[in-house]
Motif scaffolding. Structure first.
Motif, PDB file in Angstrom:
ATOM      1  N   GLU A  90      -3.296   7.731  -4.458  1.00 54.56           N
ATOM      2  CA  GLU A  90      -2.456   6.589  -4.828  1.00 54.56           C
ATOM      3  C   GLU A  90      -1.623   6.095  -3.642  1.00 54.56           C
ATOM      4  O   GLU A  90      -1.267   4.922  -3.571  1.00 54.56           O
ATOM      5  N   TRP A  91      -1.325   6.972  -2.697  1.00 52.59           N
ATOM      6  CA  TRP A  91      -0.534   6.639  -1.506  1.00 52.59           C
ATOM      7  C   TRP A  91      -1.263   6.900  -0.188  1.00 52.59           C
ATOM      8  O   TRP A  91      -1.076   6.171   0.788  1.00 52.59           O
ATOM      9  N   LYS A  94      -3.272   4.475   2.149  1.00 54.43           N
ATOM     10  CA  LYS A  94      -2.653   3.181   2.485  1.00 54.43           C
ATOM     11  C   LYS A  94      -2.017   3.248   3.876  1.00 54.43           C
ATOM     12  O   LYS A  94      -1.728   4.345   4.360  1.00 54.43           O
ATOM     13  N   HIS A 131      -8.565   3.808  -1.130  1.00 55.11           N
ATOM     14  CA  HIS A 131      -7.711   2.698  -1.583  1.00 55.11           C
ATOM     15  C   HIS A 131      -6.518   2.615  -0.650  1.00 55.11           C
ATOM     16  O   HIS A 131      -5.757   3.577  -0.625  1.00 55.11           O
ATOM     17  N   SER A 138       2.468  -2.507   1.267  1.00 61.37           N
ATOM     18  CA  SER A 138       2.321  -1.185   1.890  1.00 61.37           C
ATOM     19  C   SER A 138       1.947  -1.259   3.362  1.00 61.37           C
ATOM     20  O   SER A 138       1.243  -0.376   3.883  1.00 61.37           O
ATOM     21  N   GLU A 179      -6.279  -7.519  -4.022  1.00 60.14           N
ATOM     22  CA  GLU A 179      -5.371  -8.580  -4.511  1.00 60.14           C
ATOM     23  C   GLU A 179      -5.341  -9.799  -3.593  1.00 60.14           C
ATOM     24  O   GLU A 179      -4.273 -10.255  -3.184  1.00 60.14           O
ATOM     25  N   GLU A 295      -7.655   0.628 -12.262  1.00 61.24           N
ATOM     26  CA  GLU A 295      -6.247   1.060 -12.323  1.00 61.24           C
ATOM     27  C   GLU A 295      -5.714   0.983 -13.748  1.00 61.24           C
ATOM     28  O   GLU A 295      -4.557   0.608 -13.983  1.00 61.24           O
ATOM     29  N   TRP A 337      -4.705   4.682 -13.829  1.00 59.90           N
ATOM     30  CA  TRP A 337      -3.775   4.728 -12.685  1.00 59.90           C
ATOM     31  C   TRP A 337      -2.767   5.846 -12.911  1.00 59.90           C
ATOM     32  O   TRP A 337      -1.597   5.628 -13.222  1.00 59.90           O
TER      33      TRP A 337
END
Ligand code: 9MR
Length: 386
Positions: A90-91, A94, A131, A138, A179, A295, A337
């Motif tokens: 999730e982090w 990035k 991801h 981010s 996005e 997600e 998610w």
């Protein structure tokens, strides 16, 4: 009884059921559905895990997670391993997120946390998703000061080259761009106005896909997007814009393999129209693309506080959504998610006005299954095989 009469009488039942007034904004049909769902028990048969049920239909089930949670809570780590066949950092992949700094400075990478996640996945036989490579959020603090039109392409190339090559062969799919459509930004091509667009122009998308394909020819390359699920003019416009973009990319032979639909669902003021969503998915599939639900969770801030009532509505939202999207055989994966309410991003980003803990995911904060778990299991059990 006419429709309206039926609605009113059912609404009386709703209010009697403990504070459902908060769902006042639900569309009539959904309100009626919600009442019916209060009677539904979301029964499941058998003892299989979510990923096993998914696998029986040729589907992948997985969840997003963070190193800080997996490494600090063995019960949670065990729940991930037990339920999932795929993991999304999730982090950790990035540029920067939470306390993780993958890109501490323009010339440096710190792969400590990313490697930890990759090792966790390998150790427990989980597929791994990347991801995300190109996102307007981010980005590290140095980005704005350092990156300009002259060096942007090189910086993107370095980033993709180093990161994607490091895990090449170990990644199920990469969210190459995240996005990137935002009709509200007012451009004719509907592209979101982001640093990458401003620095490199619309071709940054093609470039990112081509660089990723070259660095890891085996990974499935994904464009990941939110706001595609509901029947309202804004999301309709976004779906149309996404389709146009996908058509453009396919026409230019850009190596894109799938659309990722985030599916942060938010009952309360959104109308769900299964037919329209299916049409959209069918159109995407017709372009030769796979689809991943990337997600999935249910934002519960507009739902009643009562846990029994809230959990039933949330479960119904899961089952309605998944039974609709899984009819489309191009959908190959469902990823929530997070797995446990304890670690959902919504605790911080979309808290309830009454501050009651959020309940958006299949497991509660104690790692116990909720009705949402049953709803997902049922959707897998009832899905056609692919
Ligand atoms: O859940 C993620 C949260 O912990 C991070 O702080 C945030 C910024 O990196 O990103 C969240 O995840 C987002 C995902 O990367 C892209 N789609 C929306 C997700 C929720 O904001």
């Amino acid at each position: 009884m006419n429709k309206r009469g039926k609605f009113i009488s059912r609404r009386k039942i709703l209010f009697g059921l403990g504070g459902l007034a908060a769902v006042g904004a639900l569309a009539t049909k959904q309100l009626v559905q919600a009442v019916d769902n209060l009677k539904k028990d979301f029964q499941v048969t058998g003892k299989l895990s979510l990923s096993q049920r998914a696998a029986k239909k040729g589907l992948i089930y997985g969840a997003a997670s963070r190193k800080i949670d997996l490494s600090s809570n063995p019960l949670y780590a065990a729940a991930i391993v037990q339920n999932c066949s795929l993991l999304v950092p999730e982090w950790e992949f990035k540029w920067t997120a939470g306390n993780v700094r993958l890109r501490p400075s323009p010339n440096r990478f710190d792969f400590t946390a990313a490697d930890w996640m990759a090792n966790f996945a390998a150790t427990h036989n989980l597929l791994l998703r990347g991801h995300t490579l190109v996102w307007h959020e981010s980005l590290p603090p140095w980005f704005q000061k350092t990156v300009n039109r002259q060096n942007a392409e090189q910086i993107l190339e370095n980033h993709i080259h180093a990161l994607v090559k490091r895990y090449a062969g170990k990644i199920h799919s990469w969210d190459v761009v995240n996005e990137i459509i935002q009709p509200k930004d007012g451009r004719r091509d509907n592209l979101r106005i982001t640093p990458w667009l401003q620095l490199l122009g619309p071709n940054y998308i093609d470039l990112a896909f081509r660089l990723t394909a070259a660095a890891d020819p085996k990974a499935l390359l994904v464009y990941n997007e939110y706001g595609l699920d509901y029947d309202n003019p804004e999301q309709e416009t976004k779906r149309t814009a996404v389709l146009k973009l996908l058509e453009r990319l396919r026409a230019k032979s850009v190596p894109i393999h799938a659309l990722g639909i985030q599916a942060h669902l938010s009952p309360g003021d959104n109308k769900f129209n299964p037919k329209k969503l299916r049409q959209f998915l069918h159109h995407v599939a017709g372009l030769g693309l796979k689809i991943l639900i990337t997600e999935l969770d249910v934002v519960d801030k507009k739902l009643p506080r009562d846990i029994k009532v809230r959990d039933r509505i949330i479960a119904a939202v899961y089952e309605d959504y998944l039974s609709t999207v899984l009819e489309e055989k191009a959908v190959i994966a469902v990823i929530t998610w997070g797995l446990s309410d304890r670690y959902s991003w919504l605790n911080e980003f979309e808290p309830r006005p009454d501050r009651a803990p959020v309940r958006p995911l299949p497991l509660d904060a104690q790692m116990q299954r909720k009705l949402a778990w049953n709803a997902i299991a049922r959707a897998f059990d009832n899905a056609p095989k692919r």
